[in-house]
Design a protein around this motif. Structure first.
Motif, PDB file in Angstrom:
ATOM      1  N   GLU A 133      -8.342   2.040   7.986  1.00  0.00           N
ATOM      2  CA  GLU A 133      -6.787   1.888   7.503  1.00  0.00           C
ATOM      3  C   GLU A 133      -6.840   0.357   6.926  1.00  0.00           C
ATOM      4  O   GLU A 133      -7.129  -0.445   7.397  1.00  0.00           O
ATOM      5  CB  GLU A 133      -5.831   1.951   8.772  1.00  0.00           C
ATOM      6  CG  GLU A 133      -5.587   3.180   9.202  1.00  0.00           C
ATOM      7  CD  GLU A 133      -4.620   3.933   8.372  1.00  0.00           C
ATOM      8  OE1 GLU A 133      -3.956   3.434   7.607  1.00  0.00           O
ATOM      9  OE2 GLU A 133      -4.772   5.180   8.257  1.00  0.00           O
TER      10      GLU A 133
ATOM     11  N   VAL B 144      -3.905  -2.188   5.315  1.00  0.00           N
ATOM     12  CA  VAL B 144      -2.551  -2.530   5.411  1.00  0.00           C
ATOM     13  C   VAL B 144      -2.215  -3.763   4.656  1.00  0.00           C
ATOM     14  O   VAL B 144      -2.886  -4.484   4.304  1.00  0.00           O
ATOM     15  CB  VAL B 144      -2.195  -2.620   6.793  1.00  0.00           C
ATOM     16  CG1 VAL B 144      -2.586  -1.149   7.510  1.00  0.00           C
ATOM     17  CG2 VAL B 144      -2.784  -3.731   7.598  1.00  0.00           C
ATOM     18  N   CYS B 145      -1.013  -4.114   4.453  1.00  0.00           N
ATOM     19  CA  CYS B 145      -0.174  -5.116   4.040  1.00  0.00           C
ATOM     20  C   CYS B 145      -0.658  -6.278   4.697  1.00  0.00           C
ATOM     21  O   CYS B 145      -0.508  -6.306   5.856  1.00  0.00           O
ATOM     22  CB  CYS B 145       1.194  -4.888   3.984  1.00  0.00           C
ATOM     23  SG  CYS B 145       2.140  -6.179   3.049  1.00  0.00           S
TER      24      CYS B 145
ATOM     25  N   ARG C  99       0.967  -1.252  -0.021  1.00  0.00           N
ATOM     26  CA  ARG C  99      -0.078  -0.151   0.141  1.00  0.00           C
ATOM     27  C   ARG C  99       0.980   1.306   0.161  1.00  0.00           C
ATOM     28  O   ARG C  99       2.018   1.177   0.582  1.00  0.00           O
ATOM     29  CB  ARG C  99      -0.954  -0.018   1.355  1.00  0.00           C
ATOM     30  CG  ARG C  99      -1.712   1.327   1.415  1.00  0.00           C
ATOM     31  CD  ARG C  99      -2.257   1.643   2.771  1.00  0.00           C
ATOM     32  NE  ARG C  99      -2.599   3.014   2.822  1.00  0.00           N
ATOM     33  CZ  ARG C  99      -3.448   3.328   3.905  1.00  0.00           C
ATOM     34  NH1 ARG C  99      -3.748   2.758   4.766  1.00  0.00           N
ATOM     35  NH2 ARG C  99      -3.943   4.657   3.771  1.00  0.00           N
TER      36      ARG C  99
ATOM     37  N   SER D 294       8.231  -4.717   6.583  1.00  0.00           N
ATOM     38  CA  SER D 294       7.821  -3.436   6.754  1.00  0.00           C
ATOM     39  C   SER D 294       8.644  -2.315   7.299  1.00  0.00           C
ATOM     40  O   SER D 294       9.213  -2.728   8.383  1.00  0.00           O
ATOM     41  CB  SER D 294       6.354  -3.719   7.784  1.00  0.00           C
ATOM     42  OG  SER D 294       5.955  -2.680   8.265  1.00  0.00           O
TER      43      SER D 294
END
Length: 335
Positions: free
Chosen positions: A74, A76-77, A49, A262
């Protein structure tokens, strides 16, 4: 081969083309969402993202550039989503599917900000330098306990330790194995030096955490030798350019393991939790919680404290209780 440097005008032109592509996709996405006739809804998984732009992977492994509306929260990955196609390899995410787990950290305002979703394992990476500490390790282990995932303690750069230093490390961290946390050593520079880690990663969706300098990036690069090519493919799929290397990305290993790379975990820390949540973060405390003489026991020096008695009996390592008390003290100061 040295990469050819672009002129300022060329960079501006590339940025302009990317911005035009984003605007076109955004317009199509809005039209799709506002349309009374719903397109076919498909399931996918978020591979990366950047802002409001996602790379979503279909069950067949194909990548799609998608947008999503902010009212979905939100994304997210690692998230599983439902999306609708609006053009070739492009679409719009219309729903966020329930998460099994989510790893978060507090933002500057103190609110929890999701980093990765649907992980099954937290890999705590240590190194000889900076010297590993049980206190920081315990913070990561608490996070794993509270979100309900496995935790693995990994000593990286093990080849830098002398025999005496290796013995000191084993003595300092052996109690973690006694309470059920695997402790392994790896080296990206030794032949088969990653074998213990690959075994532990198999069948898991993992994310690596650890303080700066422990070699998380080196481990990622060793585990994913074609990482640059994979990131390049995602850049093409998203149309967002090479800066996608700075966002969280889900990678697939040949042995069936999955790793979320990340940058957000570089400054990972626990959010605001209460004393009871902190207690639950220490798994070996569980048999003794609720058995103190006083219901509001703080486990410092109160008579009849079940945790203190467990330490004296050798059932809880004294360093673990010491770290718990220090964390509790820091929590009191933040209130």
């Amino acid at each position: 081969m040295t990469r050819r440097r672009l002129t300022k005008r060329q960079r501006e032109r590339i940025a302009q083309l990317q911005e035009e592509r984003r605007k076109q996709l955004a317009k199509k996405a809005e039209q799709a969402l506002q349309s009374a006739e719903s397109e076919e809804v498909r399931e996918g998984r978020v591979i990366s993202r950047h802002g409001q732009h996602l790379v979503v992977q279909s069950p067949s492994g194909q990548h799609h550039h998608c947008l999503f509306r902010q009212n979905l929260g939100e994304i997210v990955c690692g998230d599983r989503v439902l999306w609708q196609p609006v053009a070739d390899d492009q679409g719009v995410v219309v729903s966020l599917l329930p998460r099994d787990t989510v790893l978060s950290r507090p933002d500057y305002s103190g609110r929890d900000k999701p980093l990765a979703a649907n992980i099954t394992q937290l890999v705590v990476v240590l190194a000889p330098r900076p010297p590993p500490t049980g206190y920081l390790t315990d913070q990561y282990l608490i996070a794993a306990e509270l979100i309900g995932v496995n935790a693995l303690i990994t000593l990286n750069k093990a080849d830098l330790l002398s025999p005496d230093e290796w013995q000191v490390f084993q003595e300092s961290f052996s109690h973690y194995q006694n309470i059920g946390y695997p402790v392994i050593s790896v080296s990206a520079k030794r032949e088969h030096g990653l074998a213990p880690l690959l075994t532990q990663l198999k069948g898991q969706t993992s994310i690596l955490v650890g303080q700066s300098g422990v070699g998380k990036s080196s481990l990622i690069n060793a585990l994913i030798p074609h990482r640059e090519e994979a990131v390049g493919e995602l850049s093409e799929a998203s149309g967002l350019g090479r800066h996608t290397t700075s966002v969280a990305t889900l990678h697939f290993l040949d042995n069936g393991a999955e790793i979320i790379d990340s940058p957000g975990v570089r400054s990972f820390r626990l959010g605001r939790i209460g004393i009871r949540e902190l207690e639950k973060g220490f798994r070996e405390f569980s048999p003794y919680l609720g058995k103190c003489r006083f219901s509001n026991c703080r486990h410092r020096n109160e008579p009849g404290c079940a945790l203190i008695e467990a330490v004296e009996a050798g059932h809880i390592h004294p360093e673990r209780l010491k770290n718990f008390l220090h964390m509790a003290e820091q929590m009191d100061k933040q209130r």
